[in-house]
Write a protein that holds these residues in place. Structure first.
Motif, PDB file in Angstrom:
ATOM      1  N   GLY A 246      24.836 -13.180 -11.135  1.00 16.02           N
ATOM      2  CA  GLY A 246      23.695 -14.058 -11.353  1.00 16.02           C
ATOM      3  C   GLY A 246      22.656 -13.477 -12.285  1.00 16.02           C
ATOM      4  N   ASP A 247      22.043 -14.358 -13.067  1.00 11.98           N
ATOM      5  CA  ASP A 247      20.919 -14.002 -13.935  1.00 11.98           C
ATOM      6  C   ASP A 247      19.689 -14.687 -13.364  1.00 11.98           C
ATOM      7  N   VAL A 248      18.875 -13.924 -12.638  1.00 14.05           N
ATOM      8  CA  VAL A 248      17.686 -14.479 -11.993  1.00 14.05           C
ATOM      9  C   VAL A 248      16.442 -13.785 -12.529  1.00 14.05           C
ATOM     10  N   SER A 249      15.550 -14.572 -13.116  1.00 13.62           N
ATOM     11  CA  SER A 249      14.287 -14.011 -13.599  1.00 13.62           C
ATOM     12  C   SER A 249      13.300 -14.016 -12.446  1.00 13.62           C
ATOM     13  N   ALA A 250      13.179 -12.878 -11.797  1.00 11.23           N
ATOM     14  CA  ALA A 250      12.276 -12.776 -10.646  1.00 11.23           C
ATOM     15  C   ALA A 250      11.490 -11.476 -10.732  1.00 11.23           C
ATOM     16  N   VAL A 251      10.344 -11.462 -10.085  1.00 10.53           N
ATOM     17  CA  VAL A 251       9.455 -10.305 -10.144  1.00 10.53           C
ATOM     18  C   VAL A 251      10.017  -9.131  -9.349  1.00 10.53           C
ATOM     19  N   ASP A 252      10.588  -9.403  -8.181  1.00 11.14           N
ATOM     20  CA  ASP A 252      11.063  -8.301  -7.340  1.00 11.14           C
ATOM     21  C   ASP A 252      12.490  -8.546  -6.875  1.00 11.14           C
ATOM     22  N   ALA A 253      13.140  -7.461  -6.466  1.00 11.31           N
ATOM     23  CA  ALA A 253      14.542  -7.511  -6.062  1.00 11.31           C
ATOM     24  C   ALA A 253      14.765  -8.392  -4.841  1.00 11.31           C
ATOM     25  N   SER A 254      13.805  -8.441  -3.914  1.00  9.36           N
ATOM     26  CA  SER A 254      13.991  -9.250  -2.706  1.00  9.36           C
ATOM     27  C   SER A 254      14.118 -10.737  -3.039  1.00  9.36           C
ATOM     28  N   SER A 255      13.411 -11.190  -4.091  1.00  8.30           N
ATOM     29  CA  SER A 255      13.522 -12.593  -4.515  1.00  8.30           C
ATOM     30  C   SER A 255      14.907 -12.877  -5.084  1.00  8.30           C
ATOM     31  N   VAL A 256      15.456 -11.897  -5.800  1.00 12.04           N
ATOM     32  CA  VAL A 256      16.805 -12.043  -6.359  1.00 12.04           C
ATOM     33  C   VAL A 256      17.823 -12.049  -5.224  1.00 12.04           C
ATOM     34  N   ALA A 257      17.628 -11.149  -4.276  1.00 13.75           N
ATOM     35  CA  ALA A 257      18.596 -10.984  -3.186  1.00 13.75           C
ATOM     36  C   ALA A 257      18.742 -12.226  -2.318  1.00 13.75           C
ATOM     37  N   GLU A 258      17.748 -13.107  -2.339  1.00 11.11           N
ATOM     38  CA  GLU A 258      17.828 -14.348  -1.552  1.00 11.11           C
ATOM     39  C   GLU A 258      19.040 -15.183  -1.953  1.00 11.11           C
ATOM     40  N   TYR A 259      19.470 -15.037  -3.213  1.00 11.66           N
ATOM     41  CA  TYR A 259      20.615 -15.810  -3.693  1.00 11.66           C
ATOM     42  C   TYR A 259      21.934 -15.310  -3.111  1.00 11.66           C
ATOM     43  N   GLN A 260      21.908 -14.147  -2.471  1.00  9.75           N
ATOM     44  CA  GLN A 260      23.135 -13.638  -1.862  1.00  9.75           C
ATOM     45  C   GLN A 260      23.612 -14.551  -0.749  1.00  9.75           C
ATOM     46  N   ASN A 261      22.666 -15.236  -0.094  1.00  8.27           N
ATOM     47  CA  ASN A 261      23.042 -16.155   0.982  1.00  8.27           C
ATOM     48  C   ASN A 261      23.868 -17.326   0.461  1.00  8.27           C
ATOM     49  N   MET A 262      23.855 -17.505  -0.857  1.00  9.69           N
ATOM     50  CA  MET A 262      24.634 -18.579  -1.469  1.00  9.69           C
ATOM     51  C   MET A 262      26.056 -18.110  -1.808  1.00  9.69           C
ATOM     52  N   GLY A 263      26.375 -16.861  -1.490  1.00  8.02           N
ATOM     53  CA  GLY A 263      27.720 -16.355  -1.750  1.00  8.02           C
ATOM     54  C   GLY A 263      27.850 -15.581  -3.044  1.00  8.02           C
ATOM     55  N   ILE A 264      26.727 -15.240  -3.651  1.00  5.57           N
ATOM     56  CA  ILE A 264      26.746 -14.501  -4.922  1.00  5.57           C
ATOM     57  C   ILE A 264      26.381 -13.045  -4.629  1.00  5.57           C
ATOM     58  N   GLY A 265      27.284 -12.134  -4.924  1.00  6.49           N
ATOM     59  CA  GLY A 265      27.084 -10.740  -4.555  1.00  6.49           C
ATOM     60  C   GLY A 265      26.583  -9.849  -5.659  1.00  6.49           C
ATOM     61  N   SER A 266      26.623 -10.342  -6.906  1.00  7.62           N
ATOM     62  CA  SER A 266      26.244  -9.503  -8.040  1.00  7.62           C
ATOM     63  C   SER A 266      25.151 -10.169  -8.866  1.00  7.62           C
ATOM     64  N   PHE A 267      24.247  -9.347  -9.396  1.00  8.96           N
ATOM     65  CA  PHE A 267      23.146  -9.855 -10.225  1.00  8.96           C
ATOM     66  C   PHE A 267      22.855  -8.872 -11.351  1.00  8.96           C
ATOM     67  N   LEU A 268      22.305  -9.386 -12.425  1.00  4.68           N
ATOM     68  CA  LEU A 268      21.834  -8.504 -13.482  1.00  4.68           C
ATOM     69  C   LEU A 268      20.643  -7.716 -12.943  1.00  4.68           C
ATOM     70  N   ASN A 269      20.665  -6.409 -13.145  1.00  4.60           N
ATOM     71  CA  ASN A 269      19.627  -5.542 -12.595  1.00  4.60           C
ATOM     72  C   ASN A 269      18.473  -5.425 -13.592  1.00  4.60           C
ATOM     73  N   ILE A 270      17.535  -6.354 -13.506  1.00  6.29           N
ATOM     74  CA  ILE A 270      16.417  -6.427 -14.461  1.00  6.29           C
ATOM     75  C   ILE A 270      15.513  -5.199 -14.352  1.00  6.29           C
ATOM     76  N   SER A 271      15.230  -4.759 -13.132  1.00  2.64           N
ATOM     77  CA  SER A 271      14.349  -3.619 -12.942  1.00  2.64           C
ATOM     78  C   SER A 271      14.953  -2.357 -13.551  1.00  2.64           C
ATOM     79  N   SER A 272      16.242  -2.169 -13.327  1.00  2.25           N
ATOM     80  CA  SER A 272      16.928  -1.001 -13.878  1.00  2.25           C
ATOM     81  C   SER A 272      16.911  -1.043 -15.408  1.00  2.25           C
ATOM     82  N   TYR A 273      17.107  -2.236 -15.967  1.00  2.00           N
ATOM     83  CA  TYR A 273      17.071  -2.389 -17.430  1.00  2.00           C
ATOM     84  C   TYR A 273      15.728  -1.930 -17.992  1.00  2.00           C
ATOM     85  N   LYS A 274      14.649  -2.371 -17.380  1.00  2.00           N
ATOM     86  CA  LYS A 274      13.315  -2.025 -17.871  1.00  2.00           C
ATOM     87  C   LYS A 274      13.069  -0.522 -17.789  1.00  2.00           C
ATOM     88  N   ASN A 275      13.473   0.086 -16.684  1.00  3.54           N
ATOM     89  CA  ASN A 275      13.231   1.515 -16.508  1.00  3.54           C
ATOM     90  C   ASN A 275      14.156   2.372 -17.375  1.00  3.54           C
TER      91      ASN A 275
END
Length: 512
Positions: A246-275
Motif C-alpha cells: 500500500g501507498d498511504v500518505s499519512a503522518v504517522d505509522a499507526s495511521s498507515v497500520a490501520e489498513y492492515q485490518n483490510m488484509g494488506i500486510g505491506s506498505f511503503l515506508n515513508i518515514s524510513s525514506y525521509k530519514n
C-alpha cells in the motif's frame, strides 16, 4: 584377488567423494520457503525505461519530459537479465492501462481493460510476466482505484451517473476535486456499489489474464478503508498468495497500520525514506533515527519485515539531486545508502536509474529516460549487495541491533538461527576504528568481510574493525580458518585407497 574386491576398492574413493559432495549440496538446498520479505524490487516507470518496439512510438519526443519517451513492455522484457544480474527478484511497474493523451506516467486512466498502446499489447504484457517467471522473478503492477483521468468517457456517460463524487445536479460534467493531493483528477464515488464491483472485477481480470504476482495500491487514503477489504478478498479468491503493497500518505505509522485490518500486510515506508535521505545525503549523520523507526515499526506492524523501503520514487526528488544539493558526490553517497537499504529489515525497492546515479528534481524531472551506459564498478557494487541479501538469510529475516553509533560511524548486528552478520557504515570523512566487545560477538570465531574482502581475527578483548571514510562493509561471523581436518582426511583416504588399488593390480599382473 577377486574382481568384486577390485571393483569395491575402485568405487570406495568415488563413493566417499560423491557422498561428501551430495551432503554439501543437500545442506545448501535446505532453504526455507521463499516469502515476500525475501524479495528485492526494481521499480520502473514503463515509458522511461527501455524502448523495445519502435512500432508503438506514436508522438514520442525524448526531449520533452511531459511527453511519451518511447519506453514499453518489450523493452522491459529485453532487460530482465540485466535487472536480475543486479540481484533483484521482482519488478514493479507504473500503471500499464490505457491512458489519456500525454498520460505517459500511467495515472490518467482512460480504459481499465486495455493496455496503453504506447506500451504495447496484452500479448506483450503476458510475455513479460512469462519471461519474468522463467527467471523466478515476480511482477507487481501499480493499480489506481481512486480516480480516473480528467477526460475519461465515464464523465460524459449517462449510464455512469453517480460514479463520481460531487455531481452537479443534472449536469453530466463532474466537478473536479481540487483539494486532493491529486488535484485536477475526478475521484470515484465508493458509495456506489457498481463502482466497487467494477474495480474489483477489473483487478481480478488483470490477475487472470496476466498471472501477475502483486499490486501496488496507489493513493489508498483517497478510498474508503472498507473498500480495500472487499478488494483484497476478491483478488485473493483468484490467487491466494497475491501480494499487496500500500501507498498511504499519512503522518504517522499507526495511521498507515490501520489498513492492515483490510488484509494488506505491506506498505511503503515513508518515514524510513525521509530519514534515509537525510542521513545518507551528507556526512556525519547518525542512522539512529532509522533505528528508532525500526523499533517503532516492530510495535505497530505484525510483520515489519514486509515494509517497502526506498530512497526515492516517481513522486520524489532523486536521491542523487538531494546529495548534489548537499554538495556531496552522489555515487559515494549512494553506495552507503544502498548498503543500508539492502541490509536493513524490510523489502528494498530501487527506482530505475539509481544504478547510474540518475539525476532529477521534482516531477517530471525525476522521470528522465534511462541510460544503460552504466559504471561497471558501481553496477558490481549493487550486484554484490543483491547477491549477499540472497545468500544470507540474516539480512532478510534476522534481528536488527545497533551495537555501535558515534559521530556518523555505526555498526549493526543481525542474527538469524545460527547465522550472524555485521553491517558497518562509516558515514564520516575519516578512517574509523571500532571495538566490538566479547559480549557483543563470539570471540571463538572470526569476521569475514564480504563487500571488501577482509578477515578480522579476535583480540583478547574482542574485535577491531577499521573502515575507510564513506564506505560500508558486511561481515559474516564464521568459524576460524585453518586446516579442514575432515576434508583433508577424506582426500588422504582417497589417495591411500587408490595406491593400494594400484599395488594390488600390479601384483595381479605379475601373477598372470
Amino acid at each position: 584377488m577377486s574382481k568384486q574386491v577390485i571393483a569395491t576398492l575402485v568405487l570406495i574413493p568415488f563413493l566417499l567423494f560423491y557422498g561428501l559432495f551430495f551432503s554439501c549440496v543437500q545442506a545448501a538446498g535446505e532453504k526455507e520457503e521463499r516469502s515476500w520479505q525475501d524479495e528485492a524490487i526494481y521499480f520502473m516507470m514503463v515509458d522511461r525505461f527501455n524502448n523495445g518496439d519502435s512500432k508503438n512510438d506514436k508522438d514520442v519526443n525524448t526531449t520533452d519530459l511531459q511527453a511519451y519517451n518511447g519506453g514499453d513492455l518489450k523493452g522491459i522484457t529485453k532487460q530482465l537479465d540485466y535487472i536480475q544480474d543486479m540481484g533483484f527478484t521482482a519488478i514493479l511497474l507504473t500503471p500499464v492501462v490505457d491512458n489519456e493523451e500525454d498520460g505517459y506516467h500511467g495515472y490518467w486512466t482512460k480504459d481499465f481493460y486495455k493496455v496503453e498502446e504506447h506500451f504495447g499489447s496484452m500479448a506483450d504484457m503476458k510475455e513479460l510476466v512469462k519471461e519474468a517467471h522463467k527467471r523466478d522473478m515476480k511482477v507487481i503492477l501499480d493499480f489506481v482505484a481512486g480516480y480516473t483521468g480528467s477526460k475519461n468517457p465515464w464523465l460524459f456517460d449517462k449510464q455512469k451517473q453517480g460514479w463520481y463524487q460531487q455531481e452537479q445536479g443534472e449536469n453530466e460534467q463532474i466537478q473536479i476535486i481540487e483539494e486532493s493531493p491529486l488535484a485536477g483528477l475526478p475521484h470515484l464515488n465508493f458509495e456506489n456499489k457498481e463502482v466497487r464491483k467494477f474495480l474489483i472485477n477489473n483487478a481480478k481480470w488483470w490477475v487472470q489474464q496476466t498471472d501477475i504476482d502483486g499490486f501496488r495500491l496507489e493513493d489508498m487514503q483517497s478510498v474508503p478503508k472498507d473498500f480495500w477489504g472487499e478488494f483484497v478478498r476478491g483478488v485473493k479468491a483468484v490467487k491466494q498468495d497475491f501480494f499487496f503493497i500500500g501507498d498511504v500518505s499519512a503522518v504517522d505509522a499507526s495511521s498507515v497500520a490501520e489498513y492492515q485490518n483490510m488484509g494488506i500486510g505491506s506498505f511503503l515506508n515513508i518515514s524510513s525514506y525521509k530519514n534515509m535521505t537525510k542521513v545518507f545525503s551528507q556526512t556525519g549523520q547518525s542512522p539512529n533515527e532509522l533505528y528508532k523507526d525500526w523499533k517503532s515499526d516492530q510495535v505497530v506492524y505484525p510483520n515489519p519485515y514486509l515494509l517497502g523501503n526506498f530512497l526515492d520514487n516517481q513522486n520524489t526528488k532523486r536521491f542523487t539531486r538531494v546529495a548534489l544539493e548537499e554538495k556531496q558526490y552522489p555515487p559515494t553517497r549512494l553506495r552507503l545508502a544502498l548498503a543500508y537499504l539492502f541490509t536493513s529489515p524490510g523489502i528494498p525497492i530501487m527506482y530505475y536509474g539509481t544504478e547510474i546515479a540518475l539525476d532529477g528534481g521534482d516531477p517530471p524531472d525525476n522521470r528522465r529516460l534511462m541510460d544503460f551506459k552504466t559504471d561497471a564498478d558501481f553496477l558490481k557494487y549493487i550486484s554484490k549487495l543483491g547477491e549477499l541479501r540472497k545468500q544470507l538469510p540474516s539480512l532478510r529475516r534476522g534481528t536488527f541491533e545497533m551495537v555501535y553509533d558515534k559521530g556518523g560511524m555505526s555498526v549493526f548486528k543481525r542474527t538469524y538461527q545460527e547465522e550472524t552478520t555485521i553491517i558497518a557504515l562509516n558515514n564520516t570523512k575519516k578512517t574509523q576504528k571500532v571495538h566490538l566487545t566479547r559480549e557483543q560477538l563470539d570471540t571463538n570465531k572470526e569476521l569475514h568481510g564480504l563487500m571488501e574482502e577482509d578477515i578480522i581475527r579476535p583480540a583478547k578483548d574482542g574485535y577491531y574493525l577499521v573502515l575507510d571514510r564513506e564506505t560500508a562493509n558486511v561481515y559474516a561471523l564464521a568459524e576460524k580458518t585453518g586446516l579442514n581436518i575432515p576434508f583433508i582426511s577424506v582426500l588422504v583416504g582417497i589417495n591411500v585407497l587408490f595406491v593400494i588399488f594400484l599395488i594390488l593390480v600390479r601384483r595381479r599382473r605379475k601373477k598372470s
